[in-house]
Design an enzyme around this catalytic site. Structure first.
Site, short mmCIF file in Angstrom:
data_model
loop_
_atom_site.label_atom_id
_atom_site.label_comp_id
_atom_site.label_asym_id
_atom_site.label_seq_id
_atom_site.Cartn_x
_atom_site.Cartn_y
_atom_site.Cartn_z
N TYR A 148 48.18 28.33 66.83
CA TYR A 148 47.14 29.35 66.08
C TYR A 148 47.79 29.10 64.37
CZ TYR A 148 43.94 32.05 63.76
OH TYR A 148 42.77 32.64 63.05
N ASP A 243 55.18 26.76 60.37
CA ASP A 243 54.08 27.70 60.23
C ASP A 243 54.97 29.18 60.78
OD1 ASP A 243 52.37 29.64 60.01
OD2 ASP A 243 50.57 28.67 61.35
N LYS A 271 52.04 37.76 56.98
CA LYS A 271 51.94 39.13 57.81
C LYS A 271 53.21 39.76 57.01
CE LYS A 271 49.78 37.51 61.90
NZ LYS A 271 49.64 36.14 62.14
#
Ligand SMILES: *Cc1c(COP(=O)(O)O)cnc(C)c1O
Length: 435
Positions: A148, A243, A271
């Site tokens: 994702y 990522d 994050k």
């Protein structure tokens, strides 16, 4: 499914929220659609705990989907946010907090010769892909099933996280042209990558990969996976995008991909670097990043990018990791994984527990879980019973079977051990009615 573990106040708030917010939530993974029942409305967080609108306290094992490395409201971060807010919330002009945070990040990820702050992980990925296309003049993006990378059109194809749980291979509203420019390969399958690159390598602008998959539960890479992907990608003249929105600063200082046999050209972050405020970043070698405006021809901008309060939060968080932080996180993860495995065994519920550091994947399947196909064999109904059993016992887990369970430095082994009976009750609930 009739399981509902929320209190009366959360239920009332959810009814009200649904009258103005789509589905009552601002992100579908929060909705409890995968486990049934009413989402808890959270009133506050304190260290390892969250307290819901009904005043019930839970050990938080979501930790804002990994953003909270040091638990909730760490005092140095809160103090930095207060101080920054007093000086003004946004200027739309440079402030020194931006390059200070960038300097701190680069000390731990030296390949980030130049970087740019944005406001989410999605935006970081979207921008990195634009750079890869601009740098190569090619269009095709390669991703791995179960990965994702945010909700940008081109990557909502066989994604993990909420997209996977929703059981949709794709999203409505995505232009078929965007989806066609994405090729999806199986994770952890070097031979499949070899075959693909032999045929279509010269079309590829970038390969994007989560170095340790964290959006289909936790699926660590095989020893030769990332090195093979690196070799194929670079051999084809494509850019490798690591990522690290989840993994960056979670498993060690800086990025994790260099320790796993890959040398990325671009890295995306999010994050943890915002400590819970909306921050993303992308960057890499100068020769690629200097293609971005104002230096180069690739446009990318943001009214609130590099927001001073968010930068202060990130800087304070990275400064608030004493030596031993990652040892503590490792110990927390090991204790958590051990508890899950031993209590599952005791309840005779077959599980597979995958773990790296403070990231734990719990799958209701005998396993092994090595890719998206095997992750999806995890039994959803059992997870839903486990989830509600846990909630009733005071444990807040991801409300979806395909997500990572996150410990923070405040989720200490001793706090986890004190919750052993709670885990036991959760697995007892999972075993009830299970096959
Ligand atoms: C969370 C996540 C994103 C998207 O970040 P948002 O801030 O939610 O847009 C991208 N990539 C990975 C690996 C993620 O886990």
């Amino acid at each position: 499914m009739t399981l509902d573990s929320a209190g009366p106040r959360s239920r009332a708030l959810f009814r009200r929220a649904r009258r103005v917010l789509v589905g009552g939530v601002d992100s579908p993974v929060r909705s409890f659609a995968q486990v049934g029942g009413t989402p808890l409305f959270i009133g506050r967080g304190e260290g390892p705990w969250i307290v819901d609108a009904d005043g019930r306290r839970y050990l938080d094992l979501v930790n804002s989907w990994g953003a909270n490395l040091l638990g909730h409201a760490p005092p140095p971060v809160v103090a930095a946010v207060r101080a920054a807010a007093r000086d003004g919330l946004s200027f739309g002009a440079p402030s020194e907090r931006e390059h200070r945070l960038a300097e701190r990040i680069r000390r731990e990820i030296p390949m980030l010769e130049r970087m740019r702050f944005v406001t989410s992980g999605t935006e970081a990925v979207m921008s990195a892909i634009r750079v890869a296309r601009g740098a190569t003049g090619r269009r095709r993006i390669v991703k791995f099933a179960g990965g994702y990378h945010g909700h940008l059109d081109g990557l909502l194809v066989r994604g993990g996280s909420g997209v996977a749980s929703a059981g949709r291979a794709d999203s409505a509203g995505v232009s078929p042209a965007a989806a066609r420019e994405t090729s999806v390969l199986p994770y952890n399958d070097p031979a499949a990558a070899e075959r693909f690159f032999r045929r279509r390598g010269d079309e590829v602008a970038a390969v994007i990969v989560e170095p340790i998959a964290g959006n289909m539960g936790v699926v660590p890479p095989r020893d030769d996976f990332l090195s093979t992907v690196d070799r194929l990608c670079h051999g084809a003249g494509a850019l490798l995008i690591a990522d690290e929105v989840i993994t960056g600063f979670r498993l060690r200082r800086g990025a994790v991909h260099p320790t796993l046999g890959a040398r990325a050209d671009l890295v995306t972050l999010g994050k943890i670097i915002g400590a819970g405020l909306p921050v993303g970043a992308y960057g890499g070698a100068r020769r690629f990043m200097d293609l971005v405006a104002p230096v180069g021809p690739i446009y990318q901008a943001g009214t609130l990018a590099g927001n001073p309060v968010a930068m202060a939060a990130g800087e304070a968080l990275l400064a608030a990791r004493p030596p031993g932080t990652y040892r503590e996180l490792e110990a927390a993860g090991a204790t958590l994984a051990g508890l899950l495995q031993s209590e599952a065994d005791r309840a005779r519920v077959p599980v597979t527990v995958n773990r790296r550091g403070s990231m734990v994947g719990l799958f209701f399947t005998p396993g092994p879980v090595t890719d998206f196909a095997s992750a999806r064999t995890s039994d959803r109904a059992t997870y839903a019973r486990f989830f509600h059993g846990a909630l009733r016992a005071g444990l807040y887990l991801p409300p979806s079977p395909m997500e990572t369970i996150f410990a923070s430095t405040r989720t200490t082994p001793s706090i986890l051990e004190q919750q052993r009976v709670a885990f036991r009750r959760a697995f007892a609930a999972a075993a009830r009615g299970g096959g």
